[in-house]
Design an enzyme around this catalytic site. Structure first.
Site, PDB file in Angstrom:
ATOM      1  N   HIS A 128      62.666  41.608  51.620  1.00 39.31           N
ATOM      2  CA  HIS A 128      61.405  42.051  52.229  1.00 39.31           C
ATOM      3  C   HIS A 128      60.994  43.446  51.769  1.00 39.31           C
ATOM      4  O   HIS A 128      59.838  43.828  51.935  1.00 39.31           O
ATOM      5  CB  HIS A 128      61.480  41.972  53.761  1.00 39.31           C
TER       6      HIS A 128
ATOM      7  N   ASP B 144      67.304  37.089  52.657  1.00 37.14           N
ATOM      8  CA  ASP B 144      66.684  38.416  52.611  1.00 37.14           C
ATOM      9  C   ASP B 144      67.454  39.368  51.694  1.00 37.14           C
ATOM     10  O   ASP B 144      67.708  40.519  52.052  1.00 37.14           O
ATOM     11  CB  ASP B 144      66.548  39.016  54.017  1.00 37.14           C
TER      12      ASP B 144
ATOM     13  N   GLY C 276      62.823  51.767  57.312  1.00 33.13           N
ATOM     14  CA  GLY C 276      63.163  52.645  56.207  1.00 33.13           C
ATOM     15  C   GLY C 276      64.639  52.568  55.847  1.00 33.13           C
ATOM     16  O   GLY C 276      65.042  52.959  54.760  1.00 33.13           O
ATOM     17  N   ASN C 277      65.429  52.054  56.770  1.00 28.35           N
ATOM     18  CA  ASN C 277      66.842  51.822  56.476  1.00 28.35           C
ATOM     19  C   ASN C 277      67.066  50.515  55.717  1.00 28.35           C
ATOM     20  O   ASN C 277      68.153  50.293  55.171  1.00 28.35           O
ATOM     21  CB  ASN C 277      67.676  51.767  57.762  1.00 28.35           C
ATOM     22  N   SER C 278      66.076  49.654  55.704  1.00 30.03           N
ATOM     23  CA  SER C 278      66.241  48.340  55.085  1.00 30.03           C
ATOM     24  C   SER C 278      66.719  48.456  53.644  1.00 30.03           C
ATOM     25  O   SER C 278      66.186  49.247  52.856  1.00 30.03           O
ATOM     26  CB  SER C 278      64.916  47.569  55.104  1.00 30.03           C
TER      27      SER C 278
ATOM     28  N   GLY D 295      64.677  16.406  51.445  1.00 27.54           N
ATOM     29  CA  GLY D 295      63.368  15.795  51.219  1.00 27.54           C
ATOM     30  C   GLY D 295      62.832  15.021  52.404  1.00 27.54           C
ATOM     31  O   GLY D 295      62.272  13.931  52.240  1.00 27.54           O
TER      32      GLY D 295
END
Length: 283
Positions: free
Chosen positions: A30, A62, A134-136, A189
């Site tokens: 992200h 992620d 901001g730590n991501s 599917g």
């Protein structure tokens, strides 16, 4: 209009790299999603700014892998082992919360294997070390300076509720991100819906492994690879790590008039389409 994503990145923030020779850097999907350009800022004497190439991303976990020009300006961090981490163990998080560079926070591991509704592979380390926007993408360290997680999420309604992706989970993805730019995953599917009576097959994709394997609309999913299925997340977890072309054992319960019977099927997984284009429940 081109969208530019810029984020600060140095030896102690947003960098979880163990490959100095090739300049690989780990961060969150992200952080770089939909970016046309990514720049990495280093905390060296020159405050170097490097162009980064997105090597691969995985939305479900992620995780993203970047690459910058290798050299002595990089100081890679050792990737540790997140499996033996214990609740109560001391940890340190470093990052750029709200643009405040080189912020260090300390705490403990509050819990393991947390499911917080972020995705099908939720398996977070929970920590009370202060983590903010901001730590991501930044590292979560153990007491001996090894990276045991990638900080990725918070609960904005509370305090001391931060979450990190275990580094062992990330390690499994690295070879695919380097080789393919994504993580190839097998795909059944079929469109599944979770109801009080269980997980039902709402529809089957034409020429998919589900159709060829005998799954029918209206079937109730009983198990996948021997694992009982109670919701859609269980399906994702049951076929996690399975590649396109592999066979999986699936049990379904089919209604036939007043009777029902359990059918044991062998389904060959197909290639998972772009996740962004899949309706919810299509697995």
């Amino acid at each position: 209009r081109r969208r530019h994503t810029r984020f600060k990145c140095d030896w102690s923030s947003d960098v979880c790299s163990s490959d100095l020779e090739n300049g690989y850097i780990l961060t969150n999907h992200h952080v770089v999603a939909n970016a046309s350009e990514v720049e990495v800022f280093l905390d060296d004497e020159k405050h170097s700014k490097l162009k980064a190439k997105i090597i691969g991303t995985d939305r479900k976990s992620d995780v993203a892998l970047l690459q910058v020009k290798p050299g002595s300006h990089l100081h890679p961090l050792p990737l540790g082992n997140s499996d033996p981490v214990k609740v109560g163990e001391s940890v340190v998080a470093i990052g750029n919360p709200f643009g405040l560079s080189h912020t260090v926070t300390a705490g403990i591991i509050s819990a393991k294997n947390r499911v917080i509704g972020q995705g099908p592979y939720d398996n977070f380390l929970q920590t009370d070390a202060s983590i903010n926007p901001g730590n991501s993408g930044g590292p979560l360290f153990n007491a001996i300076g090894e990276v045991i997680g990638i900080n990725t999420a918070i609960n904005p309604s509370g305090q001391g509720l931060g979450f990190a992706i275990p580094i062992n989970q990330v390690k499994k993805l690295l070879p695919d991100l380097k080789k393919f730019g994504h993580v190839p995953r097998g795909w059944i599917g079929a469109l599944f819906v979770t109801l009080p009576q269980g997980v039902l097959v709402e529809a089957v994709v034409l020429r998919s492994g589900a159709q060829k394997g005998g799954i029918r609309s209206g079937d109730r999913l009983v198990s996948v690879e021997g694992k009982k299925i109670q919701d859609n997340t269980d399906i994702d977890r049951a076929i996690e790590g399975k590649r396109p072309g592999e066979k999986v054992a699936i049990e379904v319960q089919s209604e036939q008039g007043l009777f029902s019977r359990v059918r044991k099927l062998s389904v060959t997984l197909g290639d998972e389409p772009d996740e962004a284009n899949l309706p919810q429940g299509l697995l």
